[in-house]
Design a protein around this motif. Structure first.
Motif, PDB file in Angstrom:
ATOM      1  N   UNK A 300       0.833  -1.201   0.000  1.00 22.90           N
ATOM      2  CA  UNK A 300       0.000   0.000   0.000  1.00 22.90           C
ATOM      3  C   UNK A 300       0.871   1.257   0.000  1.00 22.90           C
ATOM      4  N   UNK A 301       0.452   2.270  -0.750  1.00 19.66           N
ATOM      5  CA  UNK A 301       1.172   3.543  -0.735  1.00 19.66           C
ATOM      6  C   UNK A 301       0.992   4.232   0.617  1.00 19.66           C
ATOM      7  N   UNK A 302       2.018   4.949   1.054  1.00 18.80           N
ATOM      8  CA  UNK A 302       1.930   5.750   2.271  1.00 18.80           C
ATOM      9  C   UNK A 302       1.316   7.102   1.917  1.00 18.80           C
ATOM     10  N   UNK A 303       0.192   7.431   2.532  1.00 23.53           N
ATOM     11  CA  UNK A 303      -0.494   8.687   2.248  1.00 23.53           C
ATOM     12  C   UNK A 303      -0.715   9.482   3.521  1.00 23.53           C
ATOM     13  N   UNK A 304      -1.024  10.735   3.367  1.00 23.54           N
ATOM     14  CA  UNK A 304      -1.414  11.578   4.484  1.00 23.54           C
ATOM     15  C   UNK A 304      -2.780  12.179   4.171  1.00 23.54           C
ATOM     16  N   UNK A 305      -3.360  12.841   5.134  1.00 22.60           N
ATOM     17  CA  UNK A 305      -4.679  13.448   4.987  1.00 22.60           C
ATOM     18  C   UNK A 305      -4.588  14.609   3.989  1.00 22.60           C
ATOM     19  N   UNK A 306      -5.201  14.435   2.816  1.00 24.55           N
ATOM     20  CA  UNK A 306      -5.092  15.443   1.758  1.00 24.55           C
ATOM     21  C   UNK A 306      -6.193  16.491   1.822  1.00 24.55           C
ATOM     22  N   UNK A 307      -7.120  16.368   2.774  1.00 20.75           N
ATOM     23  CA  UNK A 307      -8.178  17.373   2.910  1.00 20.75           C
ATOM     24  C   UNK A 307      -7.729  18.550   3.770  1.00 20.75           C
ATOM     25  N   UNK A 308      -6.905  18.244   4.786  1.00 24.80           N
ATOM     26  CA  UNK A 308      -6.449  19.281   5.711  1.00 24.80           C
ATOM     27  C   UNK A 308      -7.317  19.436   6.937  1.00 24.80           C
ATOM     28  N   UNK A 309      -8.355  18.615   7.103  1.00 22.21           N
ATOM     29  CA  UNK A 309      -9.222  18.741   8.277  1.00 22.21           C
ATOM     30  C   UNK A 309      -9.126  17.497   9.154  1.00 22.21           C
ATOM     31  N   UNK A 400      -7.512   9.423  -2.626  1.00 23.55           N
ATOM     32  CA  UNK A 400      -6.975   9.610  -3.979  1.00 23.55           C
ATOM     33  C   UNK A 400      -6.925  11.092  -4.311  1.00 23.55           C
ATOM     34  N   UNK A 401      -5.761  11.528  -4.803  1.00 22.32           N
ATOM     35  CA  UNK A 401      -5.637  12.928  -5.206  1.00 22.32           C
ATOM     36  C   UNK A 401      -6.633  13.239  -6.327  1.00 22.32           C
ATOM     37  N   UNK A 402      -7.263  14.389  -6.238  1.00 20.91           N
ATOM     38  CA  UNK A 402      -8.249  14.795  -7.235  1.00 20.91           C
ATOM     39  C   UNK A 402      -9.664  14.400  -6.893  1.00 20.91           C
ATOM     40  N   UNK A 403      -9.844  13.559  -5.876  1.00 21.41           N
ATOM     41  CA  UNK A 403     -11.191  13.146  -5.481  1.00 21.41           C
ATOM     42  C   UNK A 403     -11.947  14.345  -4.910  1.00 21.41           C
ATOM     43  N   UNK A 404     -13.186  14.542  -5.349  1.00 22.81           N
ATOM     44  CA  UNK A 404     -13.977  15.664  -4.880  1.00 22.81           C
ATOM     45  C   UNK A 404     -14.684  15.315  -3.567  1.00 22.81           C
ATOM     46  N   UNK A 405     -14.622  16.235  -2.635  1.00 22.66           N
ATOM     47  CA  UNK A 405     -15.298  16.105  -1.356  1.00 22.66           C
ATOM     48  C   UNK A 405     -16.362  17.193  -1.262  1.00 22.66           C
ATOM     49  N   UNK A 406     -17.591  16.776  -0.977  1.00 18.63           N
ATOM     50  CA  UNK A 406     -18.696  17.723  -0.821  1.00 18.63           C
ATOM     51  C   UNK A 406     -19.175  17.679   0.622  1.00 18.63           C
ATOM     52  N   UNK A 407     -19.196  18.834   1.257  1.00 12.62           N
ATOM     53  CA  UNK A 407     -19.617  18.911   2.657  1.00 12.62           C
ATOM     54  C   UNK A 407     -20.777  19.881   2.822  1.00 12.62           C
ATOM     55  N   UNK A 408     -21.748  19.460   3.621  1.00 16.37           N
ATOM     56  CA  UNK A 408     -22.769  20.362   4.139  1.00 16.37           C
ATOM     57  C   UNK A 408     -22.460  20.532   5.610  1.00 16.37           C
ATOM     58  N   UNK A 409     -22.155  21.778   6.040  1.00 16.40           N
ATOM     59  CA  UNK A 409     -21.792  22.009   7.431  1.00 16.40           C
ATOM     60  C   UNK A 409     -22.769  22.985   8.055  1.00 16.40           C
ATOM     61  N   UNK A 410     -22.821  22.916   9.386  1.00 17.41           N
ATOM     62  CA  UNK A 410     -23.629  23.874  10.143  1.00 17.41           C
ATOM     63  C   UNK A 410     -22.703  24.739  10.980  1.00 17.41           C
ATOM     64  N   UNK A 411     -22.891  26.069  10.869  1.00 19.54           N
ATOM     65  CA  UNK A 411     -22.072  27.037  11.590  1.00 19.54           C
ATOM     66  C   UNK A 411     -22.997  28.112  12.153  1.00 19.54           C
ATOM     67  N   UNK A 412     -23.040  28.201  13.461  1.00 20.41           N
ATOM     68  CA  UNK A 412     -23.910  29.193  14.111  1.00 20.41           C
ATOM     69  C   UNK A 412     -25.360  29.079  13.617  1.00 20.41           C
ATOM     70  N   UNK A 413     -25.842  27.835  13.540  1.00 18.08           N
ATOM     71  CA  UNK A 413     -27.229  27.518  13.185  1.00 18.08           C
ATOM     72  C   UNK A 413     -27.554  27.836  11.715  1.00 18.08           C
ATOM     73  N   UNK A 414     -26.545  28.085  10.897  1.00 15.87           N
ATOM     74  CA  UNK A 414     -26.735  28.300   9.461  1.00 15.87           C
ATOM     75  C   UNK A 414     -25.959  27.230   8.712  1.00 15.87           C
TER      76      UNK A 414
END
Length: 426
Positions: A300-309, A400-414
């Motif tokens: 297996x390739x050694x990877x790190x968290x590519x999202x940053x979160x 995988x590099x280039x993979x799209x991540x879609x997030x719906x987040x809640x911040x201060x009730x919005x």
């Protein structure tokens, strides 16, 4: 058989048990004075530690004494309780009738939220010292053998290296090839409780320093607080005849290493991201460790968290779920192949774990997209966050590099929608 040691029940020669693997780490059942708990199996600690103070009253700990403990992290000493003469059972068949335990007080160190699994404590050197231990990361099975009867088999595909010990913690020597081609003989702690591949301590050797290509990142949590440092890659980590190429490495900030750096000859740590690539025989009594590569993880390739979160569970949220009920007397109906089905929708409310962003790397894809520390993730790639395990979510950020991540987040009730793509720095 001394009562202060672990032993296998009924004088058996061996005992095999499954473990749960979460973020490369091993979780096993441990009974403390009759109460079943979940423990991290960690060669990087010598003593048995309980982290979940909520269960203190149900454990019936004996001979209590208040103390202070220092460990990795950027905080001060933490309050703890030392307790002796406890009855410990590991799995079904390993016992210790006179065991010392340290209970960490306070709520600062919480493995459960970070791992997505209920973790009550850590057990390590106290257990390993009494057995020869085989670990199979492929089958997720660990076997304990009595040192008096265990016999090694000839194995041409294996590599056996000597161990040295300090405070019941095992160390080995490995050659680390840096990006500038310098070959450093490094003394590394074997740490099955650390999920990274390799940590190196800068300035412990004139050649041990972070390569020119690195980024600053959150590395994890210690007893005393968060650990930060640099992430990079080294060309190779050589364990005898086994050569692990392009391996990820972390250089923790020296302010997080006040205790570890006291061992002046230690250069760093080899963690579970590396260990899981082998079948292991860890032999404390005879001071040696045997490696045999496994086909599932070795390449297996050694990877790190590519999202940053970084994410963790943070309490619970109330979720409205739609449920479908069929009724015979209902105006809502559909006909399929001449058969009429009448139905009705209603909703139920239930509590689900909430997931919060706890750290974010500066200039990472998530940071540039506008995501912030404290945001609660509601949906990931169009699916409610509670349909994933925490481990499944984290795995997506390494994929995988280039993979799209879609997030719906809640911040201060919005609620806000964010999209970004995973990106390698190097």
């Amino acid at each position: 058989m001394a009562q202060s040691n672990f032993y296998i029940k009924d004088n058996s020669y061996s005992y095999a048990m499954p473990f749960k693997m979460v973020n490369n780490l091993m979780i096993i059942p441990v009974y403390v004075n009759g109460k079943k708990l979940s423990f991290l199996l960690d060669t990087g600690v010598s003593s048995t530690i309980i982290l979940n103070v909520k269960i203190k009253d149900s454990l019936k700990l004996k001979n209590i004494e208040k103390i202070k403990i220092q460990g990795l992290g950027d905080g001060d000493f933490v309050d703890a309780i030392k307790s002796t003469n406890n009855f410990i059972q590991v799995g079904d068949n390993i016992l210790n009738r006179n065991h010392k335990i340290f209970l960490i007080l306070g709520k600062g160190f919480n493995l459960s939220n970070r791992m997505g699994e209920e973790i009550h404590g850590i057990i390590g050197g106290d257990l390993f010292k009494d057995f020869i231990v085989k670990i199979n990361y492929t089958s997720k099975r660990i076997t304990f053998y009595s040192p008096k009867v265990y016999k090694y088999k000839k194995c041409r595909k294996c590599e056996t290296l000597p161990l040295s010990f300090l405070y019941q913690k095992p160390y080995l020597f490995a050659n680390t090839i840096m990006p500038d081609s310098s070959n450093i003989k490094t003394k590394l702690l074997i740490d099955s409780g650390g999920s990274d591949a390799l940590w190196l301590f800068e300035n412990k050797d004139k050649n041990v320093k972070a390569p020119q290509k690195y980024f600053l990142d959150y590395l994890g949590q210690g007893l005393n607080g968060n650990i930060y440092g640099k992430r990079s890659r080294v060309s190779s980590l050589n364990l005898g005849k086994f050569h692990l190429k392009d391996i990820t490495v972390a250089f923790p900030d020296t302010t997080s290493l006040s205790t570890s750096m006291l061992h002046h000859s230690r250069h760093g740590t080899i963690g579970a991201e590396t260990l899981k690539r082998f079948h292991l025989i860890i032999d404390y009594p005879n001071k040696k460790i045997t490696f045999k590569k496994n086909s599932k993880y070795f390449n297996e390739a050694f990877n790190y968290n590519m999202s940053g979160i970084e994410i963790a569970y943070s309490g619970q949220m109330l979720v409205k779920e739609q449920k479908l009920h069929n009724y015979s007397n209902n105006n809502n109906s559909k006909t399929y192949n001449g058969v009429t089905i009448e139905y009705e929708y209603n909703y139920v409310f239930s509590f689900k774990p909430s997931v919060q962003i706890t750290n974010i790397r500066k200039d990472s894809p998530a940071d540039l997209a506008g995501i912030k520390v404290g945001d609660f993730i509601m949906e990931l790639n169009g699916k409610p966050v509670y349909t994933y395990s925490l481990q499944e979510m984290v795995h997506l950020f390494y994929e995988k590099e280039g993979k799209e991540i879609k997030l719906l987040v809640e911040r201060n009730f919005t609620r806000y929608h964010f999209n970004f793509k995973l990106k390698k720095i190097f």
